[in-house]
Design a protein around this motif. Structure first.
Motif: not given
Length: 291
Positions: A140-141, A157-161, A190-198
């Motif tokens: 996507l990026q 791309s960060t917002r979508i992620s 999901g928690t990992f992905l949220c933390a990673s993208n934040w």
């Protein structure tokens, strides 16, 4: 941790937790199979990255895939990055085809073959979700960077992620509303992905700065090869950072400085970038502008 050809191989703590849970529940065969699938998936990325001459620091394995830490992140052509990203899911397609053939030929148990095919399908499809650092997020990026300025690409791309990461967490919690069981593995991912993208969102200014630092070298290559320049027109009173934010990843730019409808001067992008980076060094620019 293992090291091969200068590349460190490391298990992410999330994978270790999942392995321990699988052993405690007596599902060690499933975790061994998952490990092999994930490793083969990542070796596809690694082989293609090495083919392009990327410098790989580390390959970190996660339950759903892995992360290649490379020196060239965000500084290589989008085409290369897209090919490296899609190489992983293609490995899963190959493995699924091998599993189907083995099951059809009777070389392995049919039930195991079906589970193996489903596991590969899940890994491939999950990795194609538009979430960084998954392969779909990288694709996507790459696609966005060919259509909008690179800084805007990083932001969106960060917002979508983050949006899709939150959706993964909600998908794990949804069964609780219908009397089902919590999907703990999906919740952890999901928690990992949220933390990673934040964290990635907070680091966007530094990711963009790295892009600028490597930009001059790539610009020189385009000029030597001959290229068409895409103009950036900006009012004279606007700050340099406003023009910097309009740079396209796969374009070379000439910056037209305009005052009262008249072109006052034309700058090559390298001169503008050098001036901006020097102002950062001297403390005259603020990277918070790029948040």
């Amino acid at each position: 941790m293992l090291k091969w050809r200068g590349v460190r191989f490391r298990l992410h703590p999330l994978f270790v937790i999942l392995m321990l849970l699988s052993i405690l529940t007596g599902r060690w065969l499933e975790i061994v199979t998952l490990f092999a699938i994930v490793l083969f998936h990542e070796l596809g990325h690694l082989a293609m990255a090495l083919r392009f001459g990327w410098r790989i620091r580390e390959l970190k394995l996660l339950p759903f895939g892995g992360v290649l830490e490379v020196e060239e992140a965000g500084t290589v052509p989008a085409r290369e990055e897209a090919i490296v990203a899609i190489a992983g899911p293609l490995q899963n397609v190959f493995l699924a085809a091998c599993g189907a053939l083995a099951g059809w030929a009777g070389w392995v148990d049919a039930t195991w073959a079906d589970d193996f095919i489903r596991a590969n399908a899940f890994i491939a499809l999950f990795n194609l979700l538009p979430i960084l650092p998954l392969d779909g997020g990288k694709l996507l990026q790459c696609w966005m960077s060919s259509r909008i300025p690179y800084h805007r690409t990083l932001i969106w791309s960060t917002r979508i992620s983050l949006l899709f990461s939150a959706g993964t967490v909600l998908a794990a919690l949804y069964p609780l509303l219908t009397g089902g069981l919590l999907q703990l593995n999906v919740l952890l991912i999901g928690t990992f992905l949220c933390a990673s993208n934040w964290t990635y969102r907070r680091n966007v200014p530094f990711v963009f700065l790295r892009f600028l630092v490597h930009r001059a070298r790539r610009s020189e290559g385009r000029i030597e090869a001959g290229t068409l320049a895409q103009p950036i027109v900006i009012a004279e009173e606007r700050p340099t950072s406003a023009a910097i934010k309009l740079l396209m990843r796969e374009r070379y730019h000439l910056i037209y400085i305009v005052r009262q409808g008249q072109i006052r001067r034309v700058l090559p992008e390298a001169q503008m970038i050098d001036g901006f980076l020097n102002s950062l060094t001297n403390g005259h620019a603020d990277m918070r502008f790029f948040m």
